[in-house]
Design a protein around this motif. Structure first.
Motif, PDB file in Angstrom:
ATOM      1  N   ARG A   1     -34.108   7.113   5.795  1.00 24.71           N
ATOM      2  CA  ARG A   1     -35.413   6.399   6.361  1.00 24.71           C
ATOM      3  C   ARG A   1     -35.238   6.166   7.876  1.00 24.71           C
ATOM      4  N   LYS A   2     -34.140   6.044   8.175  1.00 23.46           N
ATOM      5  CA  LYS A   2     -33.809   5.753   9.832  1.00 23.46           C
ATOM      6  C   LYS A   2     -33.834   7.051  10.422  1.00 23.46           C
TER       7      LYS A   2
ATOM      8  N   LYS B   1     -35.718   9.476   9.883  1.00 21.67           N
ATOM      9  CA  LYS B   1     -37.229   9.896   9.977  1.00 21.67           C
ATOM     10  C   LYS B   1     -37.847   9.141  10.924  1.00 21.67           C
ATOM     11  N   TYR B   2     -37.366   8.047  10.983  1.00 22.83           N
ATOM     12  CA  TYR B   2     -38.151   7.294  12.252  1.00 22.83           C
ATOM     13  C   TYR B   2     -37.734   7.914  13.492  1.00 22.83           C
TER      14      TYR B   2
ATOM     15  N   PHE C   1     -39.536  11.272  13.879  1.00 22.22           N
ATOM     16  CA  PHE C   1     -40.827  11.037  14.318  1.00 22.22           C
ATOM     17  C   PHE C   1     -41.060  10.387  15.614  1.00 22.22           C
TER      18      PHE C   1
ATOM     19  N   GLU D   1     -47.023   3.743  13.104  1.00 24.46           N
ATOM     20  CA  GLU D   1     -45.959   3.974  11.927  1.00 24.46           C
ATOM     21  C   GLU D   1     -44.714   3.427  12.233  1.00 24.46           C
ATOM     22  N   MET D   2     -44.195   3.112  13.177  1.00 25.21           N
ATOM     23  CA  MET D   2     -42.909   2.394  13.358  1.00 25.21           C
ATOM     24  C   MET D   2     -42.920   0.870  13.724  1.00 25.21           C
TER      25      MET D   2
ATOM     26  N   ASP E   1     -47.785   9.542   5.555  1.00 29.70           N
ATOM     27  CA  ASP E   1     -47.272   8.481   4.711  1.00 29.70           C
ATOM     28  C   ASP E   1     -46.437   9.380   3.686  1.00 29.70           C
TER      29      ASP E   1
ATOM     30  N   PHE F   1     -42.852   9.681   5.465  1.00 30.34           N
ATOM     31  CA  PHE F   1     -42.026   8.389   5.416  1.00 30.34           C
ATOM     32  C   PHE F   1     -41.787   7.807   3.967  1.00 30.34           C
ATOM     33  N   ASN F   2     -42.291   8.364   2.879  1.00 28.37           N
ATOM     34  CA  ASN F   2     -41.986   7.806   1.698  1.00 28.37           C
ATOM     35  C   ASN F   2     -41.349   8.716   0.764  1.00 28.37           C
TER      36      ASN F   2
END
Length: 171
Positions: A2-3, A5-6, A9, A48-49, A165, A168-169
């Motif tokens: 997940r990190k 992806k942040y 992005f 988003e972040m 979404d 991120f998911n």
């Protein structure tokens, strides 16, 4: 995962902002418009972040400061584009304090843009300075309305159409 992806992005939003700033610097007449469009990418990153979007802001400012054509527009971006990040903090206050903070930011930001244009660009007669100061106040007031409206549009319609979404998911 997940990190990552942040970070990805955020890097995409920062690179899009730098490209828009470079385009505004090349066309010269659209420098403030380019700053506002680039800050909309920052607003999307904040949506988003969260407050991690401050890293996107710093990356965009630092990268655009090192590009020779975008020095003045990078300073304008540094003054204006912090607003999408602090706007939720300001909007969650009582009504009187909210308007006091917004008016304070508008005055400080307008004065900063006025100083950048006055000191870094060119000498101008007094009536042009007054016109520039009033124009900056109007631009910042309209900028606040634009951010609110685009934030609502992004949250209710555009985010679903872009399927961010899902990005991120995913596992």
């Amino acid at each position: 995962m997940r990190k990552t992806k942040y970070i990805t992005f955020g890097a995409m939003m920062a690179s899009l902002s730098v490209v828009v700033l470079l385009l505004g610097a090349v066309l010269e007449i659209l420098d403030l418009t380019a700053v506002i469009v680039a800050s909309i990418f920052l607003m999307v990153a904040r949506e988003e972040m969260g407050y991690k979007a401050f890293g996107v802001y710093l990356a965009t400012v630092l990268i655009s400061l090192f590009i020779p054509y975008t020095f003045v527009i990078a300073i304008e971006y540094a003054i204006i584009a912090i607003y999408p990040i602090i706007k939720p903090f300001i909007d969650n206050r009582m009504l009187a304090l909210k308007w006091l903070l917004k008016i304070g930011y508008i005055i400080v930001g307008s004065f900063g843009i006025f100083l950048v244009s006055r000191l870094l660009l060119a000498e101008a007669p007094l009536y042009m300075d007054i016109l520039l100061a009033v124009g900056c106040l109007l631009v910042f007031a309209l900028y606040d309305v634009l951010l609110y409206r685009f934030s609502m549009y992004y949250g209710f319609k555009l985010r679903n159409k872009l399927k961010i979404d899902r990005f991120f998911n995913q596992k």
